[in-house]
Scaffold this active site. Structure first.
Site, PDB file in Angstrom:
ATOM      1  N   CYS A  41      -0.980  11.520 -13.066  1.00 48.99           N
ATOM      2  CA  CYS A  41      -1.445  10.187 -12.659  1.00 48.99           C
ATOM      3  C   CYS A  41      -2.744   9.875 -13.407  1.00 48.99           C
ATOM      4  CB  CYS A  41      -1.691  10.178 -11.157  1.00 48.99           C
ATOM      5  SG  CYS A  41      -2.524   8.682 -10.578  1.00 48.99           S
TER       6      CYS A  41
ATOM      7  N   CYS B  79      -9.054   7.353  -8.446  1.00 50.41           N
ATOM      8  CA  CYS B  79      -8.492   7.494  -7.097  1.00 50.41           C
ATOM      9  C   CYS B  79      -8.181   8.960  -6.877  1.00 50.41           C
ATOM     10  CB  CYS B  79      -7.212   6.657  -6.967  1.00 50.41           C
ATOM     11  SG  CYS B  79      -6.319   6.960  -5.414  1.00 50.41           S
TER      12      CYS B  79
ATOM     13  N   CYS C 255       0.145   2.440  -9.323  1.00 57.54           N
ATOM     14  CA  CYS C 255       0.196   3.707  -8.558  1.00 57.54           C
ATOM     15  C   CYS C 255       1.617   4.276  -8.559  1.00 57.54           C
ATOM     16  CB  CYS C 255      -0.278   3.451  -7.128  1.00 57.54           C
ATOM     17  SG  CYS C 255       0.063   4.826  -6.016  1.00 57.54           S
TER      18      CYS C 255
ATOM     19  N   GLN D 155       8.750   4.694   8.751  1.00 57.72           N
ATOM     20  CA  GLN D 155       8.422   5.932   8.055  1.00 57.72           C
ATOM     21  C   GLN D 155       8.210   5.608   6.571  1.00 57.72           C
ATOM     22  OE1 GLN D 155       7.891   8.806   9.569  1.00 57.72           O
ATOM     23  NE2 GLN D 155       8.921   8.632  11.546  1.00 57.72           N
TER      24      GLN D 155
ATOM     25  N   GLU E 132       7.666   2.656  23.476  1.00 59.77           N
ATOM     26  CA  GLU E 132       6.842   2.365  22.304  1.00 59.77           C
ATOM     27  C   GLU E 132       5.811   1.306  22.678  1.00 59.77           C
ATOM     28  OE1 GLU E 132       6.397   2.989  18.876  1.00 59.77           O
ATOM     29  OE2 GLU E 132       5.063   1.240  18.976  1.00 59.77           O
TER      30      GLU E 132
ATOM     31  N   ASN F  51       7.606  11.695  18.848  1.00 61.16           N
ATOM     32  CA  ASN F  51       7.181  11.539  17.446  1.00 61.16           C
ATOM     33  C   ASN F  51       5.874  10.732  17.439  1.00 61.16           C
ATOM     34  OD1 ASN F  51       8.357   9.575  14.606  1.00 61.16           O
ATOM     35  ND2 ASN F  51       7.275  11.505  14.580  1.00 61.16           N
TER      36      ASN F  51
ATOM     37  N   CYS G 244       3.804  14.466  12.113  1.00 58.68           N
ATOM     38  CA  CYS G 244       3.276  14.348  10.750  1.00 58.68           C
ATOM     39  C   CYS G 244       1.958  15.094  10.631  1.00 58.68           C
ATOM     40  CB  CYS G 244       3.109  12.870  10.367  1.00 58.68           C
ATOM     41  SG  CYS G 244       1.964  12.004  11.443  1.00 58.68           S
TER      42      CYS G 244
HETATM   43  C1  LIG Z   1       4.674   8.297  13.910  1.00 57.29           C
HETATM   44  S1  LIG Z   1       5.171   6.711  14.512  1.00 57.29           S
HETATM   45  C2  LIG Z   1       6.835   7.052  14.923  1.00 57.29           C
HETATM   46  C3  LIG Z   1       7.747   5.879  15.105  1.00 57.29           C
HETATM   47  C4  LIG Z   1       9.246   6.198  15.170  1.00 57.29           C
HETATM   48  N1  LIG Z   1       9.538   7.375  15.930  1.00 57.29           N
HETATM   49  C5  LIG Z   1       9.868   6.240  13.795  1.00 57.29           C
HETATM   50  O1  LIG Z   1      10.533   7.213  13.459  1.00 57.29           O
HETATM   51  O2  LIG Z   1       9.680   5.279  13.031  1.00 57.29           O
HETATM   52  C6  LIG Z   1       4.341   6.618  16.035  1.00 57.29           C
HETATM   53  C7  LIG Z   1       4.653   5.402  16.867  1.00 57.29           C
HETATM   54  O3  LIG Z   1       3.921   5.507  18.100  1.00 57.29           O
HETATM   55  C8  LIG Z   1       3.516   4.220  18.483  1.00 57.29           C
HETATM   56  N2  LIG Z   1       2.415   4.429  19.435  1.00 57.29           N
HETATM   57  C9  LIG Z   1       1.095   4.637  19.175  1.00 57.29           C
HETATM   58  N3  LIG Z   1       0.427   4.859  20.318  1.00 57.29           N
HETATM   59  C10 LIG Z   1       1.344   4.799  21.323  1.00 57.29           C
HETATM   60  C11 LIG Z   1       1.248   4.956  22.731  1.00 57.29           C
HETATM   61  N4  LIG Z   1       0.070   5.225  23.318  1.00 57.29           N
HETATM   62  N5  LIG Z   1       2.362   4.861  23.460  1.00 57.29           N
HETATM   63  C12 LIG Z   1       3.563   4.565  22.874  1.00 57.29           C
HETATM   64  N6  LIG Z   1       3.703   4.399  21.541  1.00 57.29           N
HETATM   65  C13 LIG Z   1       2.607   4.521  20.774  1.00 57.29           C
HETATM   66  C14 LIG Z   1       3.163   3.529  17.192  1.00 57.29           C
HETATM   67  O4  LIG Z   1       3.203   2.116  17.349  1.00 57.29           O
HETATM   68  C15 LIG Z   1       4.279   4.055  16.271  1.00 57.29           C
HETATM   69  O5  LIG Z   1       5.399   3.207  16.293  1.00 57.29           O
END
Ligand SMILES: C[S@@+](CC[C@H](N)C(=O)[O-])C[C@H]1O[C@@H](n2cnc3c(N)ncnc32)[C@H](O)[C@@H]1O
Length: 389
Positions: free
Chosen positions: A3, A11, A92, A216, A269, A321, A348
């Site tokens: 890069c 960067c 990028c 994602q 969510e 997640n 993650c």
């Molecule tokens: C890592 S992402 C995962 C989303 C989904 N599982 C996917 O595969 O796309 C985390 C998600 O948690 C939501 N989030 C953040 N804080 C939260 C909370 N306190 N309660 C419920 N959801 C929440 C975010 O808006 C986001 O959509």
């Protein structure tokens, strides 16, 4: 991957840039193993590790969050330097080629629309960020993060030009962020196109993505992630599933079984836009009333939802997640006290995953897999199947 921005010191976001890819993946697996092996069941001879899922090394980011800097006649798209001035990264190499190909038209639109880039040190200007998402078929969602309604009117007025200049454009919005705040976007979203939703093929189905919804970063790896979760869920064949932090429903919909299945699925969510997206995807995938009744999504805080649930409402399997911070002590504590025999935890951030596992000593990690969602950086996704000891 090589890069020019990294080599020139422009960067340094991709901290592993230049390291051979196989070494990057081996390092991530080693870190995951070191952090998760202490949570293996002692009776089963350790965690059953599935082979790591590797990614394309470049061009894998389906979502680009670009800070706009420079001037209205010569904008930059990229990041800010330490002094808060724009650094241009329009070439990028980790961004999907379809998004890179859109940048010239988007940069042209800033000038044509007269959107002065926001000057962070002076707290002056209009356009803060451009957020661009690409679906697998090349269709684009473009969100202009601006400070005022005047900018919204200007984007609207030049939309016909932008459509001509950028044929893959499907959804355009203006997101309002008037405050001087170190966040990516504000709460108010004005959709400027007839189409408000970007259909994204991920894994075995099409997700429907409204603007204020998490997706994602790496679509090919997300597909592998959802398929892995689906395989484990189908093998256990639970009668009921919660998908906490469900976003637009990728895990819930992959884990919902086929039409007519008796499995009750509930996604939780915090983002109302993401919940609306998940419901749209469900309705497009499942036409029978029975399926629509058994697969539900609600907008709520995941921890508050779980803590308020009646004991007989706890499902047979929970998928989680969470964001990088992890579940936190309260939700991990709830799982420890009340959680079901199996949890699928996709993370993650393996450090916060390990912290949560330490607060859930009744669970052991039975299976695990590293998926390289973020090549060239030290980040990765780890999916685990937890069992009560
Ligand atoms: C890592 S992402 C995962 C989303 C989904 N599982 C996917 O595969 O796309 C985390 C998600 O948690 C939501 N989030 C953040 N804080 C939260 C909370 N306190 N309660 C419920 N959801 C929440 C975010 O808006 C986001 O959509």
């Amino acid at each position: 991957m090589q890069c020019d921005y990294f080599d020139a010191g422009t960067c340094r976001s991709c901290t592993l840039m230049g390291q051979p890819y196989a070494e990057q993946v081996a390092g991530k697996e080693a870190r995951a193993r070191a952090l998760l092996e202490p949570f293996a069941a002692s009776t089963t001879g350790g965690i059953a590790w599935l082979p790591a899922v590797t990614s394309a090394e470049s061009g894998f980011r389906a979502k680009a969050k670009m800070v706009v800097g420079g001037t209205v006649d010569s904008p930059t798209l990229g990041i800010l330097d330490a002094a808060g001035r724009g650094v241009d990264l329009r070439h990028c190499g980790i961004i999907a080629p379809g998004i890179l190909a859109a940048f010239p038209a988007l940069i042209g639109s800033i000038t044509r629309m007269g959107l002065a880039p926001y000057d962070v040190p002076a707290r002056r200007g209009e356009l803060k960020h451009l957020i661009v998402t690409e679906a697998g078929d090349g269709a684009l969602m473009v969100r202009y993060v601006v400070r005022s309604q005047g900018a919204v009117a200007s984007i609207r007025a030049h939309l016909p030009w932008l459509r001509d200049a950028l044929p893959p454009l499907a959804v355009v919005t203006a997101n309002l962020l008037p405050e001087h705040k170190a966040v990516l976007e504000g709460e108010v979203e004005v959709v400027l196109t007839e189409q408000a939703v970007l259909p994204m093929g991920v894994g075995d189905l099409t997700l429907q993505v409204r603007p204020q919804s998490f997706v994602q970063t790496n679509t090919a790896i997300a597909a592998a992630l959802y398929r892995q979760a689906r395989d484990w869920v189908d093998e256990l064949d639970p009668a009921s599933v919660w998908d906490l932090y469900c976003g637009v429903g990728g895990f819930a919909l992959h884990g919902a079984g086929s039409s007519g299945s008796g499995r009750a699925v509930l996604g939780v969510e915090v983002s109302a836009d993401a919940v609306a997206s998940a419901e749209l995807a469900r309705d497009a995938l499942f036409t029978a009333d029975g399926d629509r009744r058994r697969i539900r999504f609600i907008a709520a805080d995941a921890t508050a939802f779980a803590l308020a649930a009646a004991p007989d409402a706890v499902p047979v399997l929970v998928i989680v997640n969470p964001p990088r911070r992890g579940l936190g002590a309260e939700l991990a504590g709830w799982l420890e006290r009340r959680g079901p025999a199996h949890v699928v935890y996709s993370s993650c951030n393996v450090e916060s995953l390990a912290r949560d596992l330490a607060a859930m000593p009744s669970y052991r990690v039975a299976r695990a897999r590293v998926l390289d969602m973020f090549p060239q950086s030290s980040h990765f996704e780890a999916i685990t199947l937890l069992e009560r000891a």
